[in-house]
Motif scaffolding. Structure first.
Motif, short mmCIF file in Angstrom:
data_model
loop_
_atom_site.label_atom_id
_atom_site.label_comp_id
_atom_site.label_asym_id
_atom_site.label_seq_id
_atom_site.Cartn_x
_atom_site.Cartn_y
_atom_site.Cartn_z
N PRO A 86 0.78 -1.36 0.04
CA PRO A 86 -0.06 0.00 -0.22
C PRO A 86 0.69 1.28 -0.14
O PRO A 86 1.51 1.40 0.82
CB PRO A 86 -1.02 -0.32 1.34
N GLY A 87 0.58 2.20 -1.12
CA GLY A 87 1.40 3.25 -1.15
C GLY A 87 2.88 3.07 -1.56
O GLY A 87 3.61 4.06 -1.70
N LYS A 88 3.34 2.03 -1.86
CA LYS A 88 4.70 1.79 -2.34
C LYS A 88 4.50 0.72 -3.56
O LYS A 88 4.82 -0.44 -3.39
CB LYS A 88 5.42 1.21 -1.39
N PRO A 89 4.80 1.33 -4.80
CA PRO A 89 4.85 0.57 -6.05
C PRO A 89 6.18 -0.14 -6.02
O PRO A 89 7.22 0.52 -5.74
CB PRO A 89 4.72 1.35 -7.20
N ILE A 90 6.44 -1.44 -6.44
CA ILE A 90 7.46 -2.27 -6.45
C ILE A 90 7.56 -2.67 -7.92
O ILE A 90 8.71 -2.62 -8.46
CB ILE A 90 7.55 -3.29 -5.44
N LEU A 91 6.81 -3.70 -8.39
CA LEU A 91 6.64 -3.81 -9.75
C LEU A 91 6.22 -3.17 -10.74
O LEU A 91 4.79 -2.52 -10.40
CB LEU A 91 6.03 -5.61 -9.70
N ALA A 105 8.32 -13.30 -6.42
CA ALA A 105 8.25 -14.65 -5.84
C ALA A 105 7.15 -14.64 -4.95
O ALA A 105 6.26 -15.54 -5.11
CB ALA A 105 9.39 -15.18 -5.40
N GLN A 106 7.18 -13.82 -3.97
CA GLN A 106 6.26 -14.02 -3.02
C GLN A 106 4.84 -13.57 -3.36
O GLN A 106 3.95 -14.36 -3.02
CB GLN A 106 6.43 -13.00 -1.61
N LEU A 107 4.74 -12.70 -4.46
CA LEU A 107 3.26 -12.20 -4.69
C LEU A 107 2.87 -13.47 -5.76
O LEU A 107 1.45 -14.09 -5.48
CB LEU A 107 3.40 -11.14 -5.91
N ASP A 130 0.15 -9.51 1.59
CA ASP A 130 0.52 -7.87 1.82
C ASP A 130 0.49 -7.36 0.51
O ASP A 130 0.27 -6.24 0.64
CB ASP A 130 1.63 -7.79 2.46
N TYR A 131 0.86 -8.18 -0.57
CA TYR A 131 1.03 -7.27 -1.89
C TYR A 131 -0.38 -7.02 -2.58
O TYR A 131 -1.19 -7.90 -2.68
CB TYR A 131 1.99 -8.21 -2.75
N ARG A 132 -0.30 -6.01 -3.15
CA ARG A 132 -1.58 -5.56 -4.20
C ARG A 132 -1.32 -5.53 -5.63
O ARG A 132 -0.39 -4.74 -5.89
CB ARG A 132 -2.26 -4.31 -3.42
#
Length: 243
Positions: free
Chosen positions: A14-19, A46-48, A54-56
């Motif tokens: 939330p609030g932090k784009p990673i991919l 991998a975790q997603l 936790d990931y969206r």
């Protein structure tokens, strides 16, 4: 049809784009390597894929064969044949390793998984990984050294024989002998029925595994793809040249 197909995937916390637009496929029976610097999003991916809640996902698709993987719960993904070897395997005090492994095998295979087949795979895997049977009497990863934890992950992989195994920096912290041993075990499992997505920083693991294709992730997206020549170039130039 690829076992895994990812298209324009955007995700993060939330609030932090990673991919930021990952597109990647893993063909059936192939070894696909994913390299990249720290913080590039490799472990997040991998975790997603394994269903870490936790990931969206904000955009894009992930297909497991013909199915929408994002609609499957994490246990459904595991039962369908997805396996994740953690970068830092968790310790679970009080959970007997043998009983855990048997329960996982029975959960994945259902009525088709016989006790005799489980024992056969287990015995052979212990021998191939040079582990004593007493290893199974311990708590899951409890008090294990770093190398023992990684061997425990590969032992699970050998016994469960998933359709797609994600190895998240399995080479981290291993000495050269352990690295060779684990690489040999991974290669021995390679078949049209088992595919691999191998996440790593370094060339040395890929030297042993000989992946079919190598992707490089920087800033949450794939910036280069190729073969052994790409890996050798990265050893000389580092990832900065691809940013």
């Amino acid at each position: 049809m690829p076992i895994l197909s990812i298209k324009n995937l955007h995700a993060g916390l939330p609030g932090k784009p990673i991919l930021n637009g990952v597109t990647l496929t893993v063909p059936a029976g192939k070894i696909v390597a994913l390299m990249g610097p720290n913080g590039s999003g490799k472990s997040t991916l991998a975790q997603l894929l394994m269903g870490q809640p936790d990931y969206r996902v904000t955009k894009g698709t992930v297909r497991w064969g013909s199915k929408d993987m994002l609609k499957l719960k994490n246990w459904e993904r595991a039962r369908a044949g997805l396996f994740l070897a953690f970068q830092y395997p968790y310790e679970v005090p009080g959970v007997n390793f043998y009983e855990f492994l048997l329960a996982a095998y029975q959960s994945v295979n259902g009525k088709q998984g016989s006790q005799a087949e489980f024992e056969r795979r287990l015995k052979r895997s212990l021998r191939e990984l040079r582990l004593d049977a007493k290893f199974l009497e311990r708590g899951l990863n409890e008090g294990f050294s770093g190398g023992e934890k990684k061997k425990a992950e590969i032992l699970q992989l050998r016994v469960l024989q998933p359709r797609l195994a994600i190895l998240d920096e399995t080479d981290s912290g291993l000495d050269i002998d352990a690295l060779r041993l684990i690489s040999r075990n991974v290669r021995s499992l390679r078949s049209p029925a088992i595919s691999f997505l191998v996440i790593t920083h370094y060339q040395r693991l890929l030297t042993y595994l000989k992946p079919d294709i190598v992707h490089v992730m920087v800033g949450g997206k794939i910036v280069a793809s190729g073969g052994s020549a790409l890996v050798k170039r990265l050893e000389k130039t580092g990832y900065e040249a691809l940013k």
